[in-house]
Design a protein around this motif. Structure first.
Motif: not given
Length: 168
Positions: A47-51, A114-116, A143-151, A155-157
């Protein structure tokens, strides 16, 4: 000593009822049962990360994912199928509420991917990829972010790199 007992507890016992006491983010929870507390990472999803530091910012949809998971299971009795431990105090598990797979629900809602990384050997990811594909097609949540989506992993990296650069 108590943690050692948990590590060697039969998987069948871990499938019994636990109460969810805290939601850390969209894929990590704390549960209480059998006289102990346990942190559980939902297997097969990311899931998306919280800093986790002052420099980083929350990833888009991280609060929505946490809140959705909270609405689903906080303060409720759940069942956990253990897939082993990531470390001494973090179990990898599939969470069920009234027979419903909560890990899959996060994917269906578009609030996780899905976890990669390497999945647990006893976890069939086929339904996970199907749920992700459907939520992508429906442009749900992340998924509404389209091409701007970052896994979340990427994002963590990037956050770690930003933190390292700010120290220099």
């Amino acid at each position: 000593m108590f943690i050692i007992c948990i590590l060697f507890m039969p998987t069948s016992l871990l499938a019994n009822q636990f109460k969810v006491t805290e939601i850390y983010d969209g894929d990590t929870i704390k549960v209480k049962g059998y006289g102990f507390e346990l942190k559980v990472r939902l297997a097969g999803i990311d899931a998306p990360e919280i800093a986790k530091n002052k420099i980083g910012f929350r990833q888009r949809f991280s609060l929505e994912a946490r809140d959705y998971l909270s609405d689903l299971i906080l303060n409720k009795s759940i069942e956990i199928k253990s897939h082993g431990y990531l470390n001494i105090d973090l179990m990898l598990g599939t969470v069920f509420l009234d027979g419903k797979n909560i890990n899959l629900e996060m994917l269906r809602a578009g609030l996780a991917e899905v976890y990669r990384g390497d999945p647990p050997k006893n976890l069939n990811l086929a339904p996970f990829f199907k749920a992700e594909k459907q939520s992508r097609a429906g442009k749900k949540g992340i998924w509404i972010q389209g091409d701007e989506y970052v896994s979340p992993r990427t994002w963590l990296e990037r956050q770690r790199l930003k933190s390292a650069c700010s120290i220099i």
